[in-house]
Design a protein around this motif. Structure first.
Motif, short mmCIF file in Angstrom:
data_model
loop_
_atom_site.label_atom_id
_atom_site.label_comp_id
_atom_site.label_asym_id
_atom_site.label_seq_id
_atom_site.Cartn_x
_atom_site.Cartn_y
_atom_site.Cartn_z
N MET A 1 0.49 -1.25 -0.15
CA MET A 1 0.11 -0.02 -0.01
C MET A 1 0.63 1.02 0.01
O MET A 1 2.08 1.68 0.29
N PRO A 2 0.34 2.60 -0.29
CA PRO A 2 0.58 3.64 -0.58
C PRO A 2 1.55 3.92 0.79
O PRO A 2 1.00 3.66 1.91
N THR A 3 3.59 5.10 1.19
CA THR A 3 3.31 4.41 2.38
C THR A 3 2.98 4.98 3.37
O THR A 3 3.04 4.77 4.76
N ALA A 4 2.00 6.11 3.33
CA ALA A 4 1.43 6.98 4.20
C ALA A 4 -0.10 6.75 4.18
O ALA A 4 -0.23 6.22 6.20
N ARG A 5 -0.42 5.34 3.96
CA ARG A 5 -1.91 4.88 4.41
C ARG A 5 -1.00 3.14 5.44
O ARG A 5 -1.79 3.14 6.34
N ALA A 6 0.08 3.14 4.66
CA ALA A 6 0.19 1.64 5.20
C ALA A 6 0.91 2.11 6.79
O ALA A 6 0.81 1.06 7.80
N SER A 7 1.17 3.26 7.06
CA SER A 7 2.00 3.29 8.32
C SER A 7 -0.06 3.80 9.41
O SER A 7 0.92 3.68 10.35
N LEU A 8 -0.47 3.82 8.99
CA LEU A 8 -1.99 3.75 9.47
C LEU A 8 -2.90 2.14 9.71
O LEU A 8 -3.60 2.68 10.73
N TYR A 9 -2.09 1.73 9.38
CA TYR A 9 -2.81 0.70 8.76
C TYR A 9 -3.06 -0.06 10.78
O TYR A 9 -1.88 -0.08 11.21
N ASN A 10 -4.15 -0.44 11.46
CA ASN A 10 -4.55 -0.98 12.99
C ASN A 10 -4.30 -2.64 12.86
O ASN A 10 -5.36 -3.58 11.51
N TYR A 11 -3.38 -2.86 12.85
CA TYR A 11 -3.55 -4.63 13.14
C TYR A 11 -4.15 -5.03 13.57
O TYR A 11 -4.63 -6.29 13.87
N GLN A 12 -5.08 -4.49 14.86
CA GLN A 12 -5.25 -5.09 15.63
C GLN A 12 -7.36 -5.42 14.68
O GLN A 12 -7.50 -6.41 15.12
N ARG A 13 -7.29 -4.67 13.81
CA ARG A 13 -8.70 -5.00 12.87
C ARG A 13 -8.66 -5.88 12.08
O ARG A 13 -9.03 -6.62 12.23
N ASN A 14 -7.34 -6.33 12.17
CA ASN A 14 -6.61 -7.58 10.84
C ASN A 14 -7.39 -7.23 9.53
O ASN A 14 -8.07 -8.22 8.80
N SER A 15 -7.59 -5.87 9.26
CA SER A 15 -8.08 -6.27 7.40
C SER A 15 -7.58 -6.76 6.46
O SER A 15 -6.18 -6.70 6.69
N LYS A 16 -8.40 -7.55 5.60
CA LYS A 16 -7.85 -8.37 4.77
C LYS A 16 -7.41 -6.76 3.64
O LYS A 16 -7.98 -6.16 3.49
N VAL A 17 -5.96 -6.99 2.85
CA VAL A 17 -6.08 -5.94 2.14
C VAL A 17 -5.61 -6.93 0.37
O VAL A 17 -5.55 -7.87 0.49
N PHE A 18 -6.09 -5.73 -0.51
CA PHE A 18 -6.28 -6.61 -1.49
C PHE A 18 -6.20 -4.92 -2.13
O PHE A 18 -6.05 -3.96 -2.21
N GLU A 19 -5.83 -5.87 -3.77
CA GLU A 19 -5.22 -4.94 -4.95
C GLU A 19 -6.11 -5.25 -5.93
O GLU A 19 -6.26 -6.53 -6.94
N LYS A 20 -6.27 -3.86 -7.42
CA LYS A 20 -7.11 -4.01 -8.26
C LYS A 20 -5.79 -3.23 -9.88
O LYS A 20 -6.32 -1.79 -9.03
N THR A 21 -5.48 -3.58 -10.31
CA THR A 21 -5.12 -3.18 -11.46
C THR A 21 -6.15 -2.16 -12.14
O THR A 21 -7.10 -3.14 -13.03
N LEU A 22 -6.47 -1.02 -12.35
CA LEU A 22 -7.07 -0.74 -13.09
C LEU A 22 -6.60 -0.12 -14.68
O LEU A 22 -5.16 0.33 -15.03
#
Length: 104
Positions: free
Chosen positions: A83-104
């Motif tokens: 993920m973009p660095t600025a957003r990745a630094s805000l990731y909440n590991y306690q929520r344990n969200s799955k990360v997905f990506e799609k090329t547009l």
């Protein structure tokens, strides 16, 4: 009042911030009364079109409950590190969200 001011509390983005904010979709929700009518698909199509118009090449999503829905729409499993660095630094590991990506 602009959406940016109302939602984020400031009037304009600094250089480089627009791509970061626009490239990560942290929430897409449809009211239960309106589900099963294609509204989620329509919202996602519009989000993707807007991202493409802004020059975004990859759209990331975070989800705790609807991984299957995003997979069915072309998103692939990813990681916080991609993920973009600025957003990745805000990731909440306690929520344990799955990360997905799609090329547009």
């Amino acid at each position: 009042m602009s959406t940016l001011k109302r939602v984020f509390g400031f009037d304009r983005l600094r250089p480089g911030q627009e791509a970061v904010i626009s490239a990560v979709l942290a929430c897409l929700a449809v009211n239960p009364d309106y589900r099963h009518g294609g509204r989620g698909d329509e919202l996602l199509k519009r989000i993707e079109a807007r991202a493409r118009a802004q020059g975004i090449k990859t759209l990331f999503v975070l989800t705790t409950r609807t991984a299957h829905w995003f997979r069915e729409r072309g998103f692939e499993p990813s990681s916080v590190e991609r993920m973009p660095t600025a957003r990745a630094s805000l990731y909440n590991y306690q929520r344990n969200s799955k990360v997905f990506e799609k090329t547009l």
